[in-house]
Design an enzyme around this catalytic site. Structure first.
Site, PDB file in Angstrom:
ATOM      1  N   ASP A 110     156.579  66.659  65.426  1.00 26.94           N
ATOM      2  CA  ASP A 110     157.621  66.206  64.640  1.00 26.94           C
ATOM      3  C   ASP A 110     158.465  65.402  65.090  1.00 26.94           C
ATOM      4  OD1 ASP A 110     156.529  68.043  62.488  1.00 26.94           O
ATOM      5  OD2 ASP A 110     157.774  69.479  63.156  1.00 26.94           O
ATOM      6  N   ASP A 131     154.593  65.858  71.453  1.00 28.65           N
ATOM      7  CA  ASP A 131     155.368  66.647  70.766  1.00 28.65           C
ATOM      8  C   ASP A 131     154.831  66.176  69.164  1.00 28.65           C
ATOM      9  OD1 ASP A 131     157.268  68.427  69.499  1.00 28.65           O
ATOM     10  OD2 ASP A 131     158.513  66.695  68.884  1.00 28.65           O
TER      11      ASP A 131
END
Length: 178
Positions: free
Chosen positions: A9, A7
């Site tokens: 952020d 991922d």
């Protein structure tokens, strides 16, 4: 060949409940760029799968998102690593797409580009339950980092069975390569 799906952020860069809207706001978490480079040097293909509903909400443009990703990949390259692929979901939560995590569309899209890799050998590294759920739904292993929203995710509980928990991306890389 080995594959890890990250991922963005909260895992690679600092997150914000107000969204990361500019290139200047995109700031790497200390050690994350070096961790990606280390993973790359260890022979792993690194891909990124990131929900970016800020596009649908009009918070930033596709051009700005591309610039953020250019910054990220340039920093990784400068550190001696490589990000092979970045997939993003531009949709809002009510758009009915199949790519927005927790649905596995982005993960499955990445996996389709590596047909020789067994999904069961792939770690999906995230800081939220939806990251982990998307990875598990695609047949991958889940690894939660405590950075970003990770501590909050851990406190809520309900993690998928077998989820590995690490302090940050550096610790996750040690777990993956160990």
């Amino acid at each position: 060949m080995n594959l890890v799906i990250l991922d963005r952020d909260g895992v690679i860069n600092f997150d914000s409940d107000n969204y990361i809207k500019t290139v200047d706001e995109w700031q790497p978490i200390p050690g994350s760029i070096e961790a990606i480079a280390e993973l790359s040097k260890a022979g792993f293909e690194i891909c990124v799968a990131t929900n970016q509903s800020g596009l649908a909400r009009g918070y930033f443009t596709p051009k700005t998102l591309t610039a953020m990703h250019t910054k990220m990949t340039s920093l990784v390259t400068e550190a001696g690593g490589n990000i092979s692929l970045i997939e993003h979901c531009p949709h809002g939560p009510d758009d009915g797409c199949n790519c927005r995590k927790p649905l596995p569309g982005m993960i499955e899209s990445i996996l389709s580009k590596y047909p020789e890799i067994n999904p069961e050998s792939v770690y999906v590294v995230g800081d939220s339950l939806r990251d982990l759920q998307a990875g598990i739904a695609a047949g991958c292993k889940a690894l939660l980092v405590k950075t970003g929203k990770g501590e909050r995710t851990l406190e809520k509980g309900g993690l998928p069975e077998g989820t590995v928990v690490c302090e940050d991306l550096s610790a996750a890389v040690n777990t993956i390569t160990g």
